[in-house]
Design an enzyme around this catalytic site. Structure first.
Site, mmCIF file in Angstrom:
data_model
loop_
_atom_site.group_PDB
_atom_site.id
_atom_site.type_symbol
_atom_site.label_atom_id
_atom_site.label_comp_id
_atom_site.label_asym_id
_atom_site.label_seq_id
_atom_site.Cartn_x
_atom_site.Cartn_y
_atom_site.Cartn_z
ATOM 1 N N ARG B 265 -1.021 0.213 -1.921
ATOM 2 C CA ARG B 265 0.305 0.704 -2.644
ATOM 3 C C ARG B 265 0.452 2.315 -2.441
ATOM 4 O O ARG B 265 -0.295 2.907 -2.750
ATOM 5 C CB ARG B 265 0.168 0.353 -4.124
ATOM 6 N N HIS B 269 0.124 4.326 -9.948
ATOM 7 C CA HIS B 269 -0.353 3.161 -10.806
ATOM 8 C C HIS B 269 0.979 2.780 -11.547
ATOM 9 O O HIS B 269 1.374 1.340 -11.721
ATOM 10 C CB HIS B 269 -1.455 3.425 -11.567
ATOM 11 N N TYR B 278 -6.230 12.004 -7.859
ATOM 12 C CA TYR B 278 -7.337 11.467 -7.428
ATOM 13 C C TYR B 278 -7.357 10.884 -6.145
ATOM 14 O O TYR B 278 -8.423 10.218 -5.504
ATOM 15 C CB TYR B 278 -7.622 10.338 -8.589
#
Lengths: 330, 370
Positions: B265, B269, B278
């Site tokens: 993706r 998120h 991250y």
């Protein structure tokens, strides 16, 4: 006038009879859980059902509470009527998420496109010298939960009638079976199908001075307490609530408005317990009728003790009588 | 604390051999497995491409709407179009779908409505599937829908229906107990269900190598006695054909299948998340763009002579107006009905709900609450 034939049964036999009656009646119904098949349940509640209805209708599952409840939800959504057994109510915690996040929410969040007509059966309660965790009565975790009904019979007649109503109910129902009463006594139970309406309590004994309210395994306790009170010249209304969500507020209001005093008995812990909701109902409906504060006799806010001490946890007729005297003497 | 993939045991190399990543076209659009050669035709290619582009456009639009404050937090799926569209197009109309909150492309492709986006505007109406479509409201908790999917499949088998079930979940979900319970029940009861995993390699900030110590997700199927298949989740042909095979197995009474679709993706998120905290998003995205599901299909279609500039231009216009129309429809929805809070809890409302509703309605009218 036709006479309905009855048979003398213990509560656990009545549950078995109720399951059998409905397995005959509704071909989409299945009974599932750990050990419910060939073993007939660890308490024999499902004894002989697999033999009569086959392994497709009455089947053992893997040892997995979340799996049992989760798959039952899926089955219910897809046209079946699952009756799932959790072997002991204290083992339901792994399945709590499934009940809370899916069983109770599916109708609401799909606006009725999907519904979950399932029943969860679970033996609950202390006083049978069971090991740790087995004796919990955490009904308030579920009465606090929106979207599920909670019932709890105290006798064989109600056990069969309420179970049939639960199976017929188009929404999820938690059916709590008082372990201590499974074989405590026998009642006359009609053959075939009959229903005890969900949401209705029963006035078991009529009196004038105090209303005693309990459910499940505490019903014999308050019946005995009423006898002890009568010996002291105090008469009690004895109410078996039978349904814990939604509670029959009318039966409570009618009684308290007559007696003006109320004692609630439950074995579950006190804080956040269902007794508090009953006090709220009395407050909402009958506050000005009260002659004394309402008393509760409950388990303490501790875990159900290891069984060598469990009698110090459970309400007794004597402790109930003590509370009755307190409301009389106020 | 965690074992990086490169330092793991050598036996895991065997696993990679046992669960090779299946591809039909590679990232440059070359046909690498001609098993399905005869089944690949211009109509399907165009259908696949159009639907993937439509979903990508929709996803971008939803993100823009969130940025403009016209919807709330939104979980994008940009990059996962082949996994979702390819699997959903394998379903039959009467099958069941248990999606997660990120599987709008799967739901819409399966006949759901764009109205689904209204859930991100806080509207329960977004969860209601079109009449006759078994698209279950997306699961918000992780992996809890898997036992449900198994149960629906068990019911299908019990009722001797040929309906199959597909359940979607991400890589993080494989750590949850319900993943294992759902898989185990499905296997024991030979339930006609396909467990469709989209391994996009991050569960919010936790990379898959910190999520599990196994090399693949597909291999987890071994423990449950069912086939486990690893596919290139950006290769719509591989996804589609493996899902078709799994559904056929299910309908034939051969039980469940676990499919791991490895994908990526591009975005966060959710719109509330910042992936730069991250992961090296720029480098990773650049790398993964080389595997993009749309561009590789486009390359394949061009090499096959299936691509037509006019066709592409026309349907892009159609897609844009289709999505604009869907947004217009969402934004012109009447005000939400307060009754909807109370009216779908039970088939017949219980007295507490009736009383609470009545009291609140009185309150809204300015009357007495009691």
């Amino acid at each position: 006038m036709t006479t309905v034939k009855t048979n003398s049964m213990t509560p656990v036999q009545a549950i078995n009879d109720g399951l059998r009656t409905m397995l005959q009646e509704r071909e989409e119904m299945v009974v599932l859980g750990e050990d419910v098949g060939i073993n007939g349940g660890v308490f024999r509640a499902t004894d002989g059902l697999q033999e009569s209805f086959g392994e497709d209708r009455v089947f053992d599952t893997p040892l997995s509470e979340s799996g049992i409840i989760g798959t039952s939800i899926g089955m219910a959504m897809n046209g079946m009527l699952p009756v799932a057994e959790i072997q002991f109510f204290g083992f339901i915690y792994p399945a709590y998420e499934q009940v809370m996040t899916h069983a109770t929410r599916m109708r609401y969040r799909s606006m009725g496109a999907f519904t979950v007509p399932m029943v969860i059966r679970a033996p609950y309660g202390a006083g049978v010298r069971a090991p740790e965790i087995h004796s919990d009565s955490m009904e308030a975790l579920f009465t606090h939960m929106p979207g599920i009904k909670v019932v709890c019979p105290s006798n064989a007649y109600d056990a069969k009638g309420l179970l049939i109503s639960a199976i017929e109910d188009p929404d999820p129902v938690l059916f709590l079976e008082p372990l201590k009463l499974y074989r405590a006594y026998k009642d006359e139970v009609p053959e075939g199908k009959y229903e005890v309406e969900i949401g209705k309590g029963e006035l078991l004994v009529e009196g004038e001075d105090v209303t005693l309210i309990a459910w499940g395994a505490m019903v014999p306790v308050i019946k005995k307490a009423a006898q002890l009170a009568e010996e002291k010249g105090i008469t009690c209304d004895v109410i078996d609530l039978r349904t814990l969500s939604p509670i029959d507020k009318d039966i409570i209001a009618a009684s308290v408005q007559k007696t003006n005093r109320c004692v609630i008995v439950h074995e579950a812990q006190s804080t956040g317990g269902l007794g508090n909701d009953i006090i709220s109902i009395v407050n909402d409906t009958s506050f000005l009728y009260l002659k004394s504060p309402i008393e509760r006799v409950t388990g303490a806010d501790v875990h159900v003790p290891f069984w060598a001490l469990e009698e110090h946890f459970l309400p007794t007729p004597e402790r109930t009588l003590h509370a009755v005297q307190k409301v009389m003497d106020f | 604390m965690h074992t990086p993939i490169e330092n793991r045991n050598t036996h895991q190399q065997d696993i990679t051999e046992q669960f090779p990543m299946k591809q039909i076209i590679d990232s440059e659009g070359n046909l690498v497995d001609d098993t399905y050669r005869n089944e690949i035709n211009i109509e399907d290619c165009r259908k696949f491409y159009r639907q993937m582009l439509c979903m990508r456009t929709f996803d971008q639009k939803a993100i823009n709407l969130q940025r403009q404050g016209r919807i709330g937090t939104y979980p994008g799926f940009n990059g996962q179009e082949a996994a979702q569209v390819g699997s959903a197009l394998a379903l039959r109309e009467d099958d069941w779908m248990f999606p997660t909150y990120r599987d709008h492309a799967a739901s819409i492709t399966f006949g759901g409505s764009y109205a689904i986006i209204s859930t991100w505007k806080g509207r329960v109406e977004g969860n209601r599937p079109p009449e006759g479509r078994n698209i279950v409201p997306p699961s918000v908790p992780i992996a809890t829908q898997l036992p449900l999917a198994t149960g629906a499949a068990m019911a299908s088998r019990y009722r001797e229906s040929s309906q199959a079930v597909i359940a979607y979940f991400g890589d993080g979900a494989t750590s949850e107990g319900d993943f294992h319970e759902g898989m185990n029940f499905a296997s024991v009861f030979k339930a006609p269900v396909v467990f469709f995993n989209q391994n996009n390699r991050y569960a919010i900030s936790v990379p898959v190598w910190k999520q599990m110590n196994s090399e693949t997700i597909a291999q987890k199927a071994v423990a449950y006695g069912m086939p486990g298949v690893r596919v290139d989740g950006n290769d719509i042909f591989a996804v589609h054909h493996e899902t078709m095979k799994a559904l056929e197995r299910a309908r034939n009474g051969e039980g469940p299948t676990l499919i791991e679709a490895v994908t990526w993706r591009y975005g966060a998120h959710t719109t509330a998340d910042d992936p730069t905290k991250y992961r090296d998003n720029e480098t990773e995205n650049r790398k993964n763009l080389l595997n993009d599901p749309l561009s590789r299909l486009e390359a394949f279609m061009k090499s096959e002579g299936y691509w037509d500039a006019q066709w592409a231009e026309d349907f892009e216009k159609d897609i844009k107006s289709e999505i604009d129309e869907a947004v217009k429809e969402m934004e012109s929805m009447p005000e939400p009905d307060v009754n909807d809070i109370y009216d779908h809890m039970f088939e017949s409302p219980t007295w507490p709900i009736e009383e609470q509703k009545k009291a609140y309605m009185e309150y809204l009218k300015g009357g007495s609450e009691k």
